[in-house]
Design a protein around this motif. Structure first.
Motif, PDB file in Angstrom:
ATOM      1  N   GLY A 104      67.978   5.507  25.893  1.00  0.00           N
ATOM      2  CA  GLY A 104      68.301   4.287  25.181  1.00  0.00           C
ATOM      3  C   GLY A 104      68.700   4.586  23.748  1.00  0.00           C
ATOM      4  O   GLY A 104      68.773   5.751  23.335  1.00  0.00           O
ATOM      5  N   TYR A 105      68.963   3.529  23.006  1.00  0.00           N
ATOM      6  CA  TYR A 105      69.320   3.653  21.588  1.00  0.00           C
ATOM      7  C   TYR A 105      68.412   2.737  20.789  1.00  0.00           C
ATOM      8  O   TYR A 105      68.113   1.620  21.204  1.00  0.00           O
ATOM      9  N   ARG A 106      67.968   3.243  19.644  1.00  0.00           N
ATOM     10  CA  ARG A 106      66.956   2.567  18.846  1.00  0.00           C
ATOM     11  C   ARG A 106      67.406   2.409  17.396  1.00  0.00           C
ATOM     12  O   ARG A 106      68.092   3.269  16.861  1.00  0.00           O
ATOM     13  N   MET A 107      66.995   1.292  16.791  1.00  0.00           N
ATOM     14  CA  MET A 107      67.180   1.061  15.365  1.00  0.00           C
ATOM     15  C   MET A 107      65.790   0.779  14.802  1.00  0.00           C
ATOM     16  O   MET A 107      65.018   0.017  15.401  1.00  0.00           O
ATOM     17  N   ASP A 130      67.453   7.769  22.009  1.00  0.00           N
ATOM     18  CA  ASP A 130      66.074   7.945  22.453  1.00  0.00           C
ATOM     19  C   ASP A 130      66.127   8.751  23.746  1.00  0.00           C
ATOM     20  O   ASP A 130      66.687   8.291  24.744  1.00  0.00           O
ATOM     21  N   TYR A 131      65.563   9.949  23.698  1.00  0.00           N
ATOM     22  CA  TYR A 131      65.599  10.829  24.865  1.00  0.00           C
ATOM     23  C   TYR A 131      64.341  10.740  25.710  1.00  0.00           C
ATOM     24  O   TYR A 131      64.194  11.444  26.694  1.00  0.00           O
ATOM     25  N   GLY A 132      63.410   9.882  25.359  1.00  0.00           N
ATOM     26  CA  GLY A 132      62.174   9.756  26.128  1.00  0.00           C
ATOM     27  C   GLY A 132      61.219  10.886  25.821  1.00  0.00           C
ATOM     28  O   GLY A 132      61.543  11.825  25.091  1.00  0.00           O
ATOM     29  N   ARG A 133      60.033  10.790  26.372  1.00  0.00           N
ATOM     30  CA  ARG A 133      58.999  11.781  26.058  1.00  0.00           C
ATOM     31  C   ARG A 133      58.512  12.555  27.282  1.00  0.00           C
ATOM     32  O   ARG A 133      57.931  13.615  27.137  1.00  0.00           O
ATOM     33  N   GLU A 134      58.732  12.009  28.455  1.00  0.00           N
ATOM     34  CA  GLU A 134      58.164  12.638  29.637  1.00  0.00           C
ATOM     35  C   GLU A 134      58.851  13.949  30.003  1.00  0.00           C
ATOM     36  O   GLU A 134      58.189  14.912  30.349  1.00  0.00           O
ATOM     37  N   LYS A 135      60.155  13.989  29.944  1.00  0.00           N
ATOM     38  CA  LYS A 135      60.897  15.197  30.309  1.00  0.00           C
ATOM     39  C   LYS A 135      61.901  15.533  29.222  1.00  0.00           C
ATOM     40  O   LYS A 135      63.099  15.300  29.379  1.00  0.00           O
ATOM     41  N   PRO A 136      61.437  16.090  28.083  1.00  0.00           N
ATOM     42  CA  PRO A 136      62.379  16.380  26.995  1.00  0.00           C
ATOM     43  C   PRO A 136      63.470  17.376  27.392  1.00  0.00           C
ATOM     44  O   PRO A 136      64.537  17.376  26.807  1.00  0.00           O
ATOM     45  N   GLN A 137      63.211  18.197  28.403  1.00  0.00           N
ATOM     46  CA  GLN A 137      64.228  19.160  28.824  1.00  0.00           C
ATOM     47  C   GLN A 137      65.393  18.464  29.516  1.00  0.00           C
ATOM     48  O   GLN A 137      66.474  19.016  29.642  1.00  0.00           O
ATOM     49  N   ASN A 138      65.189  17.231  29.963  1.00  0.00           N
ATOM     50  CA  ASN A 138      66.228  16.476  30.650  1.00  0.00           C
ATOM     51  C   ASN A 138      67.414  16.203  29.738  1.00  0.00           C
ATOM     52  O   ASN A 138      68.560  16.302  30.150  1.00  0.00           O
TER      53      ASN A 138
END
Length: 138
Positions: free
Chosen positions: A121-124, A108-116
């Protein structure tokens, strides 16, 4: 009509494939890319220790573990996505599941700063949590 066939002799397979060939214009044949408890057991069995640990950590978190929590526990997060992909490929090569199976755990790379591009985290998927829990416990 949906069919799932496991086992059977080589002669049965030959006859069934001939029947499929005879009716190929009226059939749609798709590979079953759903995780089952048996497939999940195989995944856990052939996975590297870091992948097994990651799966267990995500399961313990109910389907999600923040990368910061994993780092605090001393988990090495350098490359689990590559190891997950290798495990999926090994399962295809070993004939445990078809090509194109979805990864049971995703970064999970998040949504606020995709360029980061830093893993948050890790998701199932929620529907996979009981499947993999049964595989790990059984």
């Amino acid at each position: 009509m949906r069919l799932v066939i496991e086992g059977g002799s080589a002669a049965f397979e030959e006859k069934l494939l001939a029947l499929f060939a005879e009716h190929r214009d009226e059939l749609t044949v798709e590979a079953d890319r759903e995780w089952t408890v048996e497939r999940a057991k195989d995944f856990v069995r052939i996975a590297t220790p870091p992948v097994r640990t990651l799966v267990n950590d995500v399961l313990y978190g109910g389907g999600y573990r923040a990368a910061s929590d994993l780092r605090d526990m001393g988990r090495d997060l350098a490359g689990p996505s590559i190891s997950l992909s290798k495990t999926l490929t090994k399962g295809v090569v070993d004939g445990l599941w078809p090509s194109g199976m979805p990864a049971p755990v995703t970064a999970d790379y998040g949504r606020e700063k995709p360029q980061n591009k830093k893993v948050e985290g890790y998701r199932m998927a929620a529907e996979l949590v009981p499947v993999f829990t049964a595989a790990v416990e059984g």
